[in-house]
Design a protein around this motif. Structure first.
Motif, short mmCIF file in Angstrom:
data_model
loop_
_atom_site.label_atom_id
_atom_site.label_comp_id
_atom_site.label_asym_id
_atom_site.label_seq_id
_atom_site.Cartn_x
_atom_site.Cartn_y
_atom_site.Cartn_z
N ARG A 49 -0.75 -7.23 -9.71
CA ARG A 49 -0.10 -6.30 -10.62
C ARG A 49 0.47 -5.13 -9.80
N VAL A 50 1.44 -4.42 -10.39
CA VAL A 50 2.06 -3.29 -9.71
C VAL A 50 1.01 -2.25 -9.33
N GLU A 51 0.05 -2.04 -10.25
CA GLU A 51 -1.01 -1.06 -10.03
C GLU A 51 -1.77 -1.36 -8.73
N ALA A 52 -2.12 -2.63 -8.56
CA ALA A 52 -2.88 -3.05 -7.38
C ALA A 52 -2.02 -2.92 -6.12
N LEU A 53 -0.75 -3.25 -6.25
CA LEU A 53 0.16 -3.15 -5.11
C LEU A 53 0.26 -1.70 -4.66
N ALA A 54 0.38 -0.81 -5.65
CA ALA A 54 0.53 0.61 -5.35
C ALA A 54 -0.70 1.12 -4.60
N LYS A 55 -1.88 0.64 -4.99
CA LYS A 55 -3.13 1.08 -4.36
C LYS A 55 -3.24 0.61 -2.92
N SER A 56 -2.88 -0.68 -2.70
CA SER A 56 -3.15 -1.27 -1.40
C SER A 56 -2.02 -1.03 -0.39
N ALA A 57 -0.84 -0.64 -0.86
CA ALA A 57 0.30 -0.54 0.05
C ALA A 57 0.13 0.62 1.02
N PRO A 58 0.53 0.41 2.29
CA PRO A 58 0.57 1.54 3.21
C PRO A 58 1.68 2.50 2.79
N GLN A 59 1.60 3.73 3.22
CA GLN A 59 2.60 4.72 2.83
C GLN A 59 3.80 4.63 3.77
N PHE A 60 4.95 4.22 3.20
CA PHE A 60 6.18 4.17 4.00
C PHE A 60 6.97 5.45 3.74
N GLY A 61 7.77 5.84 4.76
CA GLY A 61 8.45 7.13 4.65
C GLY A 61 9.87 7.10 4.12
N GLY A 62 10.56 5.95 4.16
CA GLY A 62 12.01 5.90 3.90
C GLY A 62 12.45 6.39 2.53
N THR A 63 13.74 6.71 2.43
CA THR A 63 14.28 7.21 1.17
C THR A 63 15.24 6.21 0.53
N VAL A 64 15.32 5.00 1.10
CA VAL A 64 16.14 3.94 0.51
C VAL A 64 15.24 2.74 0.32
N GLY A 65 15.29 2.09 -0.85
CA GLY A 65 14.43 0.92 -1.02
C GLY A 65 14.76 0.09 -2.24
#
Lengths: 594, 391
Positions: A49-65
């Motif tokens: 789920r998006v919720e789980a992805l948000a929790k486990s994802a490393p923090q990326f810095g970019g401003t385009v995605g």
């Protein structure tokens, strides 16, 4: 029903993209992912789920995605198959909604040219095609790639080191949101509505190039002036297509669900593509495994299989079956799970397989875990279901069970022909129940004043009583119990009185007289009675306090019309009591823990 | 013009029994509801933001159009609880529109060309069309491009230019409504205050369904413009000629003969040996058994027609189950709608969910109400109310 999003601006892209993806959850999905430009291109995706992805994802810095929610079509839900997809060099990322019809051929060609494919998806040919044509101008490369593609698409493309998103659409939705020094892209307006209400709808055949501060749209090779629209309504309204709740919307989708499933049957019959395994029915004993609403579908299935195929079928709660020490013989398992991820059902399936039994899975989610464990999977074509209380997926499960029974039936051909005729009429009969919504809402208002209720039925309508009680308790929080009518005397009678209404599902089959007797006994204990009965049945009308009329159908199909009526009863009772219908307390749509 | 408001709350009382189960805008013509024809015309003119005013049987509209994604538009719904008039209906959309917008009736059939010019016009404006019988409508008196008056249903009139019910307005229209309930009254009020209203004429399609038999007439007129399409299977020995659109998974079995213009829906089973003659529309999931002949008729979804039936100039609504040897031949009939009498050439009209035994004969002009049940070998005529039993 995949969802795509894109962001380009001055904020950090990752939280914006994840926020947009959450807003697209209503479209239904099994996996999701994002890609942002930071030190080249960073991709993070998984079958979660998006919720789980948000929790486990490393923090990326970019401003385009870009981001994506995926509803599996080509290839099951997995980390590899989730979008975004990349080219060989990992410099071009693509998210896609739609179906590429000639992807096999393209894939073969590209592979021969040395491109390396990682997933089973149709989408992956797009980044590789773009890579092939990329000479520096990303949009030109996208246009060249799309020339070779047949099918439908809405895509967003990004490239490492470029502050630009390229979009294109054909037969799949795509809309651009205009912000202040930032722009958004999505399949549907709700995704970015909290950021902006200024939108541009991309038309079929158009491509666009989007930077922080500019939007250029091309149509047939020529630049055109973008047409800006303004959105004035709230996101939530749009998704429910006019209805106040997803549950009601999904109840109303049922005639269409039945029609779609029927189309598959006739198609299969026409091409004689019913597989060997379904022909195995009647050879081994049948063991049906399910939980919750799916268990009630299985109980109806037992009656239908025993009646038409003339073999014994056992129905077990998957959660209970797992505690049993012995499995006898080598059964043919039929596992029913909407999500295909119900932990108990999956465990039970594995047990049957480890005993050498074969398993057919009936599920609504393509490529779900259940489909990978099973020997064969039959998909219900109900589309994504948002409301926690299952409605249309239950009806779709019943349709699959009818089909299994009818295509393996030992009944004489005249009975089968008349059942087929009835089956084709079923969408319309269900519509007739929906047309009586006003009457049912009236009875629900009466029911909503009580705290306890009993549902009774006999024969094939006993599971209907169970399902009616389950629906009522889960959405309206009224305590409800389903009972076989004959069993009420052995206990529940002690509870009957003015304050315990009884809902009786009466069918015009050989249980009719017995049901009338049960209702008379209940009336004598002064419980109010709401009866579901065939339109124009005077005897029932005289006996019951309220009647929910349902159209005449062959009694084998009476669970379909009766359950639809009881879904509406539960919905309107819950509405009357002001319950959060789509998301009842303490419940989850898919139970992935034992 | 970026937004459109479509008025689809009305019942269409003269179109019973077909409007007992659906609003007038959801009557199917040439394989799709009138409202879909309108939404598509609007979308093809680049208007993607649509507000639909719903009321009577609104669920039918929700179920069919949803949020509009299938049709490439964004639809939002507003309910008009009581159907008091067109201006009252429009007023419900007050908080949903801004700047300039188009207003269209959802129950008059149009195509893309009808409004192609009109979407560029500046408010306030009304779209007009020349018709043969103007006295049914609001007749428009104009001086060149400016509106002088709209006269509702005049007994006698020189002009045959009528109001199509399609308008272009700005949001200030809401302040001019006052207590007026119908849009033509609002316009006449504006003219009294010397506020100019533009008149633009269209020669595009604009068709109205007033009486049940108009369904057959409109179906014929619209079918001529439906492009041919083959989605199903045509068995060897079946013959398909002319403009015929066949939906996915439909089977046309051997020795059948299909003459366009005709639309056949998805998942139908036609034949063997069935004749479909012009101009026939057949809904989804329909079975037509061997040796039946269908001509210039409208067959709804989920209908089953038994063998050797003859159906001409008829409307068979969704979910009817008809056993073999049903006869509905066309002939001249006098039909009464409210207090008016009409002479028309027509076959039979069956409401939703009727069940007919074998060898039922329907006299020209027979109308069976919804869910009627008719036993074998009966002769039906006149008007049967809903849920009739003929034994």
């Amino acid at each position: 029903m995949c969802g795509i999003v894109g962001y380009i601006g001055e904020r950090r892209a990752q939280p914006v993209l994840l926020g947009c993806l959450r807003k697209l959850e209503y479209r239904g999905y099994d996996s999701c992912g994002i890609a942002v430009t930071a030190d080249g291109l960073q991709v993070y995706k998984d079958a979660v789920r998006v919720e789980a992805l948000a929790k486990s994802a490393p923090q990326f810095g970019g401003t385009v995605g870009i981001g994506h929610t995926r509803w599996a079509t080509h290839g099951g839900p997995s980390k590899i198959n989730a979008h975004p997809h990349l080219d060989c060099a990992g410099r071009i990322a693509v998210v896609h909604n739609g179906v590429i019809t000639n992807f096999r051929e393209l894939r073969r060609k590209l592979a021969a040219e040395g491109h390396i494919f990682l997933s089973e998806t149709d989408t992956e040919v797009i980044p590789h095609l773009i890579e092939k044509y990329d000479t520096g101008d990303l949009e030109a490369a996208v246009v060249a790639a799309l020339r070779e593609i047949e099918g439908s698409y809405a895509i967003v493309v990004m490239k490492a080191g470029e502050a630009r998103l390229v979009v294109a659409r054909k037969d799949s939705p795509l809309v651009i949101g205009i912000g202040d020094r930032e722009n958004f892209i999505a399949s549907d307006v709700p995704a970015f509505l909290e950021h902006t209400g200024r939108v541009i709808y991309l038309e079929d055949g158009q491509t666009g190039s989007i930077t922080r501060s500019g939007i250029r749209i091309n149509s047939g090779g020529r630049e055109i002036a973008p047409k800006e629209d303004k959105v004035l309504w709230s996101a939530n309204e749009a998704q429910k297509g006019g209805y106040d709740h997803f549950m009601l919307k999904e109840i109303h989708e049922q005639p269409r669900v039945i029609r779609n499933t029927l189309a598959e049957f006739t198609q299969a019959e026409e091409t004689a593509s019913g597989s060997d395994l379904t022909r195995e029915i009647g050879v081994s004993p049948i063991l049906m495994l399910a939980c919750g609403t799916s268990y009630h579908a299985a109980l109806v299935g037992k009656y239908v299989l025993e009646d038409l195929v003339n073999i014994p079928a056992t129905v077990e709660f998957a959660s209970e079956f797992n505690h049993r020490k012995n499995i006898f013989g080598k059964p043919l398992g039929i596992a029913i799970t909407q999500s295909g991820e119900t932990a108990d059902t999956l465990k039970a399936m594995k047990r049957v397989r480890s005993q050498g039994g074969r398993v057919i899975a009936v599920t609504n989610v393509v490529g779900s875990t259940a489909s990978r464990i099973a020997n064969q999977t039959i998909y219900t074509r109900a589309g994504p279901e948002i409301s926690v209380a299952a409605t249309k997926t239950f009806i779709a499960q019943l349709m699959i069970l009818y089909w299994l029974a009818m295509s393996n039936s030992k009944a004489d051909s005249r009975r089968i022909a008349s059942l087929l005729l009835e089956l084709r009429q079923l969408p319309n009969r269900v519509q007739q129940v929906l047309d009586n919504e006003g009457i049912i809402a009236g009875h629900a208002k009466f029911l909503s004043r009580y705290e306890h209720a009993f549902f009774i039925g006999r024969g094939i309508n006993y599971p209907v009583a169970l399902e009616g009680a389950l629906k009522l308790k889960e959405v309206s929080y009224i305590h409800a119990e389903g009972y076989p009518a004959g069993e009420t005397k052995h206990g529940p009678f002690a509870l009957l009185g003015r304050e315990t209404p009884v809902i009786a599902a009466v069918s015009r089959d050989d249980t009719y007289e017995a049901m009338m007797t049960s209702m008379k006994e209940i009336k004598a204990r002064s419980s109010p009675v709401i009866a579901l009965s065939e339109d124009g049945d005077g005897a029932v009308e005289e006996l019951a306090d309220f009647v929910i009329p349902v159209p005449h159908v062959d009694c084998i199909f009476s669970p379909v019309v009766n359950c639809v009526a009881l879904q509406l009863l539960a919905y309107y009772a819950a509405r009357e009591r002001g319950c959060p219908i789509d998301f009842p307390r303490n419940l989850a749509k898919s139970v992935t823990v034992e | 013009m970026k937004q459109a408001v479509i008025l689809a709350a009305g019942e269409g009382q003269r179109l019973r029994p077909f409007t007992v189960t659906r609003p007038k805008a959801m009557l199917s013509i040439a394989g799709k509801p009138i409202l879909q024809h309108v939404v598509e015309a609007v979308a093809q003119n680049g208007i993607r933001q649509i507000v639909i005013i719903v009321g009577y049987k609104k669920e039918e509209i929700f179920d069919y159009l949803g949020a509009g994604d299938q049709f490439g538009v964004n639809i939002t719904y507003v309910t008009q609880e009581r159907q008091l008039g067109t201006a009252h209906a429009l007023a419900q959309a007050r908080d949903m529109v801004h700047d300039e917008f188009l207003v269209l009736p959802g129950d008059n059939l149009i195509d893309t060309g009808t409004i192609a010019q009109f979407v560029t016009v500046h408010p306030d404006a009304v779209l007009t069309k020349k018709v043969e019988k103007p006295s049914r409508y609001g007749v428009v008196a104009a001086d060149g491009n400016s509106l002088l008056a709209i006269i509702e249903k005049p007994k006698e009139t020189e002009s045959n230019l009528v109001n199509t019910g399609i308008y272009a307005f700005g949001t200030d229209i809401f302040d001019l409504m006052d207590t007026r309930l119908d849009i033509p009254d609002v316009l006449n009020g504006m003219l009294e205050q010397k506020r100019p209203v533009t008149v633009m004429e269209t020669d595009g399609t604009w068709l109205d369904v007033v009486y049940p038999w108009d369904i057959i007439k409109l179906n014929d007129a619209v079918l001529r413009h439906v492009p041919a399409k083959l989605g199903g299977t045509i068995e060897t020995g079946a013959y398909v000629k002319g403009q015929v659109s066949i939906g996915q998974n439909t089977v046309i079995r051997a020795n059948s003969y299909v003459l366009g213009p005709a639309v056949i829906g998805e998942h139908c089973d036609i034949g063997p040996g069935v004749c479909i003659l012009p101009s026939t529309s057949i809904g989804n999931n329909v079975v037509i058994s061997p040796f039946s002949v269908i001509e210039n008729s409208m067959i709804g979804e989920d209908v089953h027609i038994g063998p050797a039936s003859v159906i001409q100039d008829s409307v068979i609504d969704k979910g009817c189950v008809i056993k073999g040897h049903f006869t509905a031949c066309s002939g001249e009939a006098e039909l009464r709608i409210n207090d008016e009498f009409h002479m028309v050439n027509i076959g039979a009209m069956l409401g939703t969910g009727c069940r007919l035994g074998s060898s039922v004969v329907a006299q020209p002009g027979a109308i069976a109400g919804n869910y009627s049940q008719i036993q074998a070998l009966k002769l039906i005529g006149g008007r049967l109310p809903d849920r009739s039993y003929v034994v």
